[in-house]
Design a protein around this motif. Structure first.
Motif: not given
Length: 305
Positions: A16-20, A23-31, A74-75, A87-92
């Protein structure tokens, strides 16, 4: 700097897309469980290129793939970018998606630079590093002079590259269908369509690779004392194969192995693993068993800390 003129990608086939930061950034999570494994793709690749190893890692821990801004679903953003910015973007993004730390960062090629910069800036958030056939700012110290000269001569001017012909698209699609054969059909088709439409992205991302990124890493501190595994692809680099004579390419691969050994030796708990095969661009697909085993080993090491 420029933003790639690429088609609207729409809703990602996974995640799904998350607002950061607007900007909207795609992240997929499982486990579930920790440490959380986070995959940082190389230039020209996106999160879904790592779906197979991401899903297998999710069998024993939290596992995350994502698209950095300007790539995948992602946007858009102006490219190229600095390593600290990425690096700061992925942390956020990880915080916005409530992915628990600390993180085991799996960085491939250009993504390995971003993973290293993340670890330098936020060592408290890093449980370990897995670098997949990474580059390094001092790579020319390990390369034969002729390799560096031929590489400079062969660099294409992005603005002069023509669009792909129908025949080239057909050939590339056939190759990608083989690479992504294990992917679910809906994901596979969306990923291939994206790759064929956005093949210039990797060049845009690396436009500052040998200048700003190298300089930024040289000015930065070394890696923190965290478990580190460097995987060295054993197959021929397909780009080098186009421009280097056989003997020069052999020397270049020897230099790459020596460079990766030095990277592993730069931290107390560093290890290099040489792979029998695997091309640089798709080592995570062609040597997926070795990648998953390295992740498992680092997760276990983190659990003993």
């Amino acid at each position: 700097m420029q933003t790639e003129d690429r088609p609207e990608t729409g809703t990602p086939p996974l995640g799904r897309l998350y607002e950061v930061d607007g900007r909207r950034l795609m992240l997929h999570r499982s486990g579930a469980g920790g440490p959380s494994v986070v995959f940082l793709p190389g230039a020209g690749l996106v999160g879904l290129d790592f779906l197979d190893v991401q899903a297998r890692a999710a069998e024993f821990t939290t596992s995350v793939l994502y698209d950095r801004a300007g790539t995948g679903w992602s946007d858009p953003v102006e490219l190229p970018r600095g390593a600290a910015e990425v690096a700061e973007e992925i942390r956020s993004l990880l915080h916005a998606a409530a992915v628990p730390g600390p993180y085991l960062l799996v960085g491939h090629s250009l993504g390995a630079f971003y993973a290293r910069r993340f670890a330098q800036l936020h060592p408290e958030d890093v449980a370990g590093l897995l670098l997949l056939d990474p580059g390094h700012e001092d790579i020319l110290d390990y390369m034969p002079d002729e390799a560096a000269e031929l590489n400079d001569q062969a660099k294409p001017a992005l603005e002069q590259l023509p669009d792909l012909t129908g025949e080239q698209i057909q050939s590339a699609r056939a190759q990608l269908l083989e690479i992504y054969a294990p992917w679910p059909e809906t994901v596979r088709e969306a990923l291939i369509d994206y790759q064929l439409a956005s093949w210039r992205t990797g060049m845009l991302e690396t436009a500052n690779f040998e200048t700003d990124i190298y300089d930024e890493l040289r000015r930065s501190d070394g890696l923190p004392d965290v478990p580190l595994i460097v995987l060295t692809a054993g197959g021929a680099n397909p780009y080098w194969a186009q421009i280097l004579p056989d003997e020069v390419m052999r020397q270049a691969h020897e230099g790459l192995r020596a460079m990766h050994a030095a990277m592993a030796a730069s931290v107390p708990r560093g290890e290099q693993r040489l792979l029998d095969g695997g091309s640089h661009q798709h080592v995570q697909v062609e040597e997926s068993d070795a990648v998953v085993q390295a992740i498992r080993d680092l997760v276990e090491l983190a659990g003993r800390q």
